[in-house]
Design a protein around this motif. Structure first.
Motif, PDB file in Angstrom:
ATOM      1  N   ALA A   9      -2.946   3.054   6.997  1.00 50.38           N
ATOM      2  CA  ALA A   9      -2.720   4.172   6.532  1.00 50.38           C
ATOM      3  C   ALA A   9      -1.449   4.715   6.805  1.00 50.38           C
ATOM      4  O   ALA A   9      -0.629   4.303   8.067  1.00 50.38           O
ATOM      5  N   LYS A  10      -0.631   5.624   6.170  1.00 49.40           N
ATOM      6  CA  LYS A  10       0.691   5.949   6.464  1.00 49.40           C
ATOM      7  C   LYS A  10       0.807   7.252   5.854  1.00 49.40           C
ATOM      8  O   LYS A  10       0.237   7.896   5.207  1.00 49.40           O
ATOM      9  N   PHE A  11       1.658   8.227   7.032  1.00 50.08           N
ATOM     10  CA  PHE A  11       2.003   9.342   7.083  1.00 50.08           C
ATOM     11  C   PHE A  11       3.350   9.651   6.603  1.00 50.08           C
ATOM     12  O   PHE A  11       4.055   9.166   7.638  1.00 50.08           O
ATOM     13  N   VAL A  12       3.786  10.532   5.847  1.00 50.33           N
ATOM     14  CA  VAL A  12       5.408  10.175   5.541  1.00 50.33           C
ATOM     15  C   VAL A  12       5.795  11.456   5.409  1.00 50.33           C
ATOM     16  O   VAL A  12       5.127  12.619   4.665  1.00 50.33           O
ATOM     17  N   PHE A  13       7.125  11.771   5.558  1.00 48.76           N
ATOM     18  CA  PHE A  13       7.759  13.171   5.552  1.00 48.76           C
ATOM     19  C   PHE A  13       7.303  14.255   6.769  1.00 48.76           C
ATOM     20  O   PHE A  13       6.274  14.287   7.029  1.00 48.76           O
TER      21      PHE A  13
ATOM     22  N   GLU B  52       0.422  14.952   7.322  1.00 51.27           N
ATOM     23  CA  GLU B  52      -0.605  15.047   8.731  1.00 51.27           C
ATOM     24  C   GLU B  52      -1.801  15.149   8.537  1.00 51.27           C
ATOM     25  O   GLU B  52      -2.650  15.615   7.186  1.00 51.27           O
ATOM     26  N   ALA B  53      -2.773  14.549   9.203  1.00 48.26           N
ATOM     27  CA  ALA B  53      -4.204  14.713   9.025  1.00 48.26           C
ATOM     28  C   ALA B  53      -4.589  15.132  10.545  1.00 48.26           C
ATOM     29  O   ALA B  53      -4.389  14.693  11.593  1.00 48.26           O
ATOM     30  N   LEU B  54      -5.521  16.454  10.421  1.00 48.41           N
ATOM     31  CA  LEU B  54      -6.071  16.891  11.813  1.00 48.41           C
ATOM     32  C   LEU B  54      -7.770  16.880  11.617  1.00 48.41           C
ATOM     33  O   LEU B  54      -8.249  17.217  10.746  1.00 48.41           O
TER      34      LEU B  54
ATOM     35  N   SER C  99       1.593  11.678   1.825  1.00 48.28           N
ATOM     36  CA  SER C  99       2.919  12.001   1.394  1.00 48.28           C
ATOM     37  C   SER C  99       3.343  13.368   1.171  1.00 48.28           C
ATOM     38  O   SER C  99       3.442  14.078   0.262  1.00 48.28           O
ATOM     39  N   GLY C 100       3.331  13.990   2.490  1.00 49.32           N
ATOM     40  CA  GLY C 100       3.831  15.426   2.499  1.00 49.32           C
ATOM     41  C   GLY C 100       2.696  16.256   2.481  1.00 49.32           C
ATOM     42  O   GLY C 100       2.836  17.700   2.306  1.00 49.32           O
ATOM     43  N   GLY C 101       1.567  15.808   2.496  1.00 44.60           N
ATOM     44  CA  GLY C 101       0.251  16.858   2.503  1.00 44.60           C
ATOM     45  C   GLY C 101      -0.394  16.859   3.662  1.00 44.60           C
ATOM     46  O   GLY C 101      -0.159  16.048   4.651  1.00 44.60           O
ATOM     47  N   VAL C 102      -1.333  17.939   3.689  1.00 48.48           N
ATOM     48  CA  VAL C 102      -2.177  18.181   4.829  1.00 48.48           C
ATOM     49  C   VAL C 102      -3.540  17.963   4.357  1.00 48.48           C
ATOM     50  O   VAL C 102      -4.011  18.349   3.639  1.00 48.48           O
TER      51      VAL C 102
ATOM     52  N   GLY D  64     -11.672   8.004   1.843  1.00 48.14           N
ATOM     53  CA  GLY D  64     -11.864   6.571   1.949  1.00 48.14           C
ATOM     54  C   GLY D  64     -10.642   5.844   1.728  1.00 48.14           C
ATOM     55  O   GLY D  64      -9.451   6.431   1.963  1.00 48.14           O
ATOM     56  N   ARG D  65     -10.461   4.674   1.212  1.00 48.10           N
ATOM     57  CA  ARG D  65      -9.447   3.877   0.881  1.00 48.10           C
ATOM     58  C   ARG D  65      -8.689   4.204   0.031  1.00 48.10           C
ATOM     59  O   ARG D  65      -9.151   4.547  -1.195  1.00 48.10           O
ATOM     60  N   GLY D  66      -7.417   3.875   0.208  1.00 47.39           N
ATOM     61  CA  GLY D  66      -6.473   4.115  -0.732  1.00 47.39           C
ATOM     62  C   GLY D  66      -6.173   5.386  -1.388  1.00 47.39           C
ATOM     63  O   GLY D  66      -5.710   5.715  -2.701  1.00 47.39           O
ATOM     64  N   VAL D  67      -6.582   6.562  -0.727  1.00 52.63           N
ATOM     65  CA  VAL D  67      -6.405   8.008  -1.311  1.00 52.63           C
ATOM     66  C   VAL D  67      -5.017   8.462  -1.073  1.00 52.63           C
ATOM     67  O   VAL D  67      -4.085   8.123   0.024  1.00 52.63           O
ATOM     68  N   ARG D  68      -4.424   9.013  -1.830  1.00 48.88           N
ATOM     69  CA  ARG D  68      -3.033   9.692  -1.916  1.00 48.88           C
ATOM     70  C   ARG D  68      -3.079  11.057  -2.120  1.00 48.88           C
ATOM     71  O   ARG D  68      -4.003  11.754  -2.859  1.00 48.88           O
ATOM     72  N   VAL D  69      -2.425  11.681  -1.023  1.00 51.47           N
ATOM     73  CA  VAL D  69      -2.189  13.231  -1.025  1.00 51.47           C
ATOM     74  C   VAL D  69      -0.701  13.426  -1.062  1.00 51.47           C
ATOM     75  O   VAL D  69       0.086  13.156  -0.266  1.00 51.47           O
ATOM     76  N   HIS D  70      -0.501  14.391  -2.233  1.00 44.61           N
ATOM     77  CA  HIS D  70       1.097  14.436  -2.309  1.00 44.61           C
ATOM     78  C   HIS D  70       1.648  15.659  -1.772  1.00 44.61           C
ATOM     79  O   HIS D  70       0.845  16.481  -1.182  1.00 44.61           O
ATOM     80  N   THR D  71       2.827  15.875  -1.876  1.00 45.65           N
ATOM     81  CA  THR D  71       3.738  17.068  -1.396  1.00 45.65           C
ATOM     82  C   THR D  71       3.043  18.393  -1.555  1.00 45.65           C
ATOM     83  O   THR D  71       2.866  18.677  -2.831  1.00 45.65           O
ATOM     84  N   GLY D  72       2.772  19.289  -0.479  1.00 49.27           N
ATOM     85  CA  GLY D  72       2.278  20.433  -0.713  1.00 49.27           C
ATOM     86  C   GLY D  72       0.653  20.809  -0.870  1.00 49.27           C
ATOM     87  O   GLY D  72       0.104  21.602  -0.554  1.00 49.27           O
ATOM     88  N   ALA D  73       0.273  19.451  -1.061  1.00 46.56           N
ATOM     89  CA  ALA D  73      -1.359  19.494  -1.269  1.00 46.56           C
ATOM     90  C   ALA D  73      -2.040  19.906   0.124  1.00 46.56           C
ATOM     91  O   ALA D  73      -1.411  19.355   1.425  1.00 46.56           O
ATOM     92  N   VAL D  74      -3.177  20.765   0.171  1.00 44.94           N
ATOM     93  CA  VAL D  74      -3.981  21.051   1.236  1.00 44.94           C
ATOM     94  C   VAL D  74      -5.443  20.454   0.911  1.00 44.94           C
ATOM     95  O   VAL D  74      -6.112  20.913  -0.092  1.00 44.94           O
TER      96      VAL D  74
END
Length: 433
Positions: free
Chosen positions: A317-321, A329-331, A342-345, A352-362
């Motif tokens: 898993a990768k956390f960027v920006f 970030e993930a809490l 990618s910029g989402g919280v 699950g596997r391969g999920v993308r969370v884009h900029t500003g998403a919560v």
């Protein structure tokens, strides 16, 4: 190593000297989990980021030293069959080690689907006869729990039982929701009470009742005799809980095994047994949320009792920006392999596997299954997204329940929004034209 672990390991070694056949009943429709079961059987529903529900019972069998296992399937089984093929195949070195799928074959004289749990075994009685085990462990494939089955086998043998039923103590107020076992002080079963508010309480405990877990240990000879007699009864529902076991109560040596006494290697005496019936959307959601606790009751990190599943070649898993307003970030969450935040919280969620969370998403309090894509500035709360769902940029889920219903999404009475899966593309081999 403490005494509890020594005893558990000794019990496992003792079990290896027995011939124990494991049978998993994995054919349930899971209608109360719709739409998660629209295209799959309940045991195939993903859970906890990287698992399927059936992984828990299979892990319990294998960790307990039971390596000869048949999995009986029936409804909407393709997803389950694929998972078993990819994640639960032993090598061919030891012929006694196998996990074999057994599709419903209409082997009854009337050529019907399985009519009940007992009929499912009877239609495959040849598998029991050919294996000729000392004991047969018949377990359901649709609960989330960890169980050292050697403890139940030791109890069965110590009581010289013909049948042992796993039982979990629950508060008396919930008696109407379960099949309740009436047992004496030695654990011998004297009666069954199906979903009765006034069912008898546990011996010495007026506030709790024994609820049947639907997991059974049978001495083989007894099992074969009971199945053959039940098949000839025209008034039977051909179900263990409804027909066969109630007839034995108070007559045959049939016992209740208290699941609270079960201990898992690697956790000592302080580890509480964990069992959840995830038969409804609410129960499924809450069981996933349990995993986010600081010290969850269901310990997925015990290396002495691993929960096994399919191994995928996912990247980490990768956390960027790391900018104000654009921070990945993930809490208090579980994030599986291949995810990119990618910029989402993400808060208090299971990804699950391969999920993308884009900029500003919560994403808050959600269960997100494989390969979902959460667009920029989207906001989700108290939602379950099945596989491959795409949430557009700026969309909201779980904030306006009437609007969510209008979109055709399933909304439970408690306000959990469930968005059904999108189909996965199937890669095809190409031939030279």
């Amino acid at each position: 190593m403490n005494d509890t672990n020594r005893q558990s390991n000794a019990a496992v070694q003792e079990t290896f000297r027995l011939k124990v056949l494991g049978i998993v009943l994995a054919g349930g429709k899971g209608t109360r989990l719709y739409p998660l079961t629209r295209e799959r059987a309940k045991p195939a529903v993903p859970f906890g980021g990287k698992y399927r529900i059936i992984d828990f019972v299979l892990s319990n069998f294998v960790n307990s030293g039971i390596n000869s296992i048949y999995v009986l399937t029936q409804f909407r089984s393709q997803s389950l069959l694929q998972h078993l093929s990819e994640g639960w195949q032993f090598g061919g070195l030891l012929k006694s080690h196998f996990i074999t799928n057994v599709p419903a074959q209409m082997r009854s004289e009337s050529e019907t689907w399985y009519q009940g749990t007992a009929d499912a075994i009877f239609q495959n009685i040849n598998l029991v006869e050919q294996s000729d085990p000392h004991l047969v462990a018949i377990f359901g494939g649709d609960h989330i729990y960890r169980m050292n089955i050697t403890g139940m086998i030791d109890f069965h043998r110590s009581r010289r039982a013909e049948v042992t039923v796993a039982a979990i103590p629950v508060e008396k107020q919930f008696a109407r929701e379960f099949g309740v076992i009436e047992a004496d002080s030695e654990g011998r079963i004297m009666g069954f009470h199906e979903k009765k508010a006034d069912a008898p309480t546990m011996p010495g405990d007026p506030n709790r009742v024994y609820a049947s877990m639907g997991n059974y240990i049978f001495s083989t000879r007894t099992l074969l005799e009971l199945l053959k007699a039940d098949e000839k009864d025209p008034n039977s529902h051909h179900d263990f809980g409804m027909d066969i076991l109630p007839k034995l109560a108070g007559k045959a040596p049939i016992y209740a095994y208290n699941f609270e006494t079960n201990r898992i290697p690697g956790e000592g005496d302080e580890g509480r047994p964990y069992w959840r019936d995830v038969g409804t959307i609410e129960a499924f959601y809450e069981a996933n949320m349990d995993l986010n606790d600081i010290k969850p009751e269901l310990n997925l990190y015990n290396r002495e009792w691993p929960v096994r599943s399919t191994s995928y070649p996912d990247p980490p898993a990768k956390f960027v920006f790391d900018q104000e307003g654009r921070r990945g970030e993930a809490l208090d969450s579980i994030v599986s392999g291949g995810c990119i935040l990618s910029g989402g919280v993400v808060r208090k969620s299971v990804l699950g596997r391969g999920v993308r969370v884009h900029t500003g998403a919560v994403v808050e309090g959600c269960v997100i299954m494989d390969n979902c894509d959460i667009g920029r500035q989207a906001k989700l709360r108290r939602a379950i997204l099945d596989k491959n769902v795409r949430i557009p940029q700026g969309a909201t889920v779980g904030y306006d329940l009437e609007a969510d219903r209008a979109r055709g999404w399933h909304v439970t009475e408690s306000g959990i929004v469930v968005i059904g899966r999108e189909y996965s593309a199937v890669p095809m081999a190409e031939m030279l034209a």
